[in-house]
Design an enzyme around this catalytic site. Structure first.
Site, PDB file in Angstrom:
ATOM      1  N   LYS A 170     -13.908 -11.417   4.784  1.00  0.00           N
ATOM      2  CA  LYS A 170     -14.442 -10.305   3.977  1.00  0.00           C
ATOM      3  C   LYS A 170     -15.806 -10.679   3.388  1.00  0.00           C
ATOM      4  O   LYS A 170     -16.737  -9.884   3.381  1.00  0.00           O
ATOM      5  CB  LYS A 170     -13.449  -9.946   2.846  1.00  0.00           C
ATOM      6  N   GLN A 221      -6.615 -10.328  -3.846  1.00  0.00           N
ATOM      7  CA  GLN A 221      -5.990 -10.590  -2.551  1.00  0.00           C
ATOM      8  C   GLN A 221      -4.481 -10.789  -2.722  1.00  0.00           C
ATOM      9  O   GLN A 221      -4.025 -11.532  -3.580  1.00  0.00           O
ATOM     10  CB  GLN A 221      -6.637 -11.828  -1.902  1.00  0.00           C
ATOM     11  N   ASP A 280      -9.201  -1.261  -2.880  1.00  0.00           N
ATOM     12  CA  ASP A 280      -8.029  -1.431  -2.016  1.00  0.00           C
ATOM     13  C   ASP A 280      -7.190  -0.150  -1.984  1.00  0.00           C
ATOM     14  O   ASP A 280      -6.334   0.005  -1.105  1.00  0.00           O
ATOM     15  CB  ASP A 280      -7.130  -2.544  -2.580  1.00  0.00           C
TER      16      ASP A 280
HETATM   17  N1  GUN Z   1      -3.377  -8.918   1.960  1.00  0.00           N
HETATM   18  C1  GUN Z   1      -3.251  -8.460   3.235  1.00  0.00           C
HETATM   19  N2  GUN Z   1      -3.967  -7.324   3.404  1.00  0.00           N
HETATM   20  C2  GUN Z   1      -4.557  -7.056   2.225  1.00  0.00           C
HETATM   21  C3  GUN Z   1      -5.424  -6.015   1.784  1.00  0.00           C
HETATM   22  O1  GUN Z   1      -5.788  -5.083   2.522  1.00  0.00           O
HETATM   23  N3  GUN Z   1      -5.817  -6.099   0.473  1.00  0.00           N
HETATM   24  C4  GUN Z   1      -5.418  -7.106  -0.361  1.00  0.00           C
HETATM   25  N4  GUN Z   1      -5.842  -7.081  -1.614  1.00  0.00           N
HETATM   26  N5  GUN Z   1      -4.601  -8.071   0.025  1.00  0.00           N
HETATM   27  C5  GUN Z   1      -4.183  -8.055   1.310  1.00  0.00           C
END
Ligand code: GUN
Length: 291
Positions: free
Chosen positions: A54, A98, A121
């Site tokens: 990311k 996350q 998110d």
């Molecule tokens: N863990 C796996 N996919 C995601 C996501 O799209 N967002 C977040 N915050 N954690 C994740």
């Protein structure tokens, strides 16, 4: 004939669109570029890999990013404090925490503490509720990525029977809502199946579209699907033999040739998820400039 849905190619196109928007709305207007915050806890290898990807995506496209990495044993209060800081930092347009979190941390409490306007998110109940009611909000990146992959490839979903396998808040639950909405691109008849659904193949054999996110390699086999169906594989499983190899939830070889469309792993849904987080960050920054 099975057509592979190329997520890498579409993600590249969408990255260009986002980059043009940043140029037009921020750089040309001498405004600060969009800024994404990421809070990561612990040492989970997959989470670290996702977060690094990311950060890299942000850098490549011209979105600023800030990472706060907290130790595995950090207390809930410490995490809440960092969220409070991001909520109140005017330089941060949007941020994510996350997931998954360590077991001693209450995930619901954490998600509820995020300012919904910065929740890129789309996991906060305010955004989730608005999404369900066709109101403007942030949509979870993977679900939005799948919807965009279908839409941009002009795959008809209206009136089709979609079977979603897995009901996580990250993928299964939101995509089941988005596919069935009364919207231009929606109106699918959705069956949401999960670990308590007996004889899943009774559903998958009757599905026009299957979206699978269960975390079990090769879960969907050719004999479980209808000829001509569209198969969306959200699985990101690490191979036990080679930890650099990623396996999907679909048995690619037995499905290939029977499905009309299929997402490869890697290179299908994964790149779409990453680019949709960038898109949500751009939207958050545009919203900030409106206010
Ligand atoms: N863990 C796996 N996919 C995601 C996501 O799209 N967002 C977040 N915050 N954690 C994740």
């Amino acid at each position: 004939m099975t057509k592979l849905l190329n997520g890498n190619q579409l993600a590249t196109e969408i990255r260009k669109e986002i980059s043009n928007e940043i140029e037009k709305n921020f750089i040309k207007k001498n405004r600060k570029v969009p800024h994404l915050g990421i809070i990561l806890t612990g040492t989970n290898k997959s989470s670290i890999r996702y977060v690094n990807n990311k950060l890299k995506e942000c850098k490549n496209i011209g979105i600023k990013s800030s990472l706060v990495h907290l130790p595995e044993k950090c207390l809930e209060d410490r995490l809440l404090k960092e969220i409070h800081n991001m909520n109140n930092n005017p330089l941060i347009d949007g941020f994510i925490v996350q997931l998954p979190l360590e077991k001693h941390i209450n995930q619901d409490k954490i998600i509820l503490s995020i300012n919904p306007k910065k929740d890129v998110d789309g996991f906060h109940p305010e955004n989730f509720g608005k999404m369900s009611l066709n109101m403007k909000s942030f949509f979870p990146a993977t679900a939005l990525g799948i919807l965009t992959l279908l839409e941009r490839n002009r795959i008809e979903i209206s009136g089709k029977h979609t079977v979603v396998i897995g009901r996580s808040r990250i993928v299964g639950f939101p995509i089941s809502i988005l596919m069935g909405r009364k919207m231009n691109f929606g109106n699918s008849t959705v069956t949401l199946t999960h670990s308590y659904t007996p004889n899943i193949e009774n559903y998958t054999k009757n599905a026009d579209i299957i979206i699978v996110s269960v975390g079990i390699p090769k879960f969907i086999k050719g004999k479980m699907i209808k000829k001509g169906s569209v198969i969306i594989d959200v699985g990101i499983n690490t191979s036990k033999i080679d930890e650099n190899k990623i396996l999907g939830d679909v048995d690619f070889h037995s499905v290939y040739g029977k499905a009309s469309y299929l997402t490869p792993v890697p290179g299908g849904v994964g790149p779409m998820t990453r680019v949709m987080l960038l898109k949500n960050t751009l939207i958050a920054a545009l919203n900030n400039n409106e206010n």
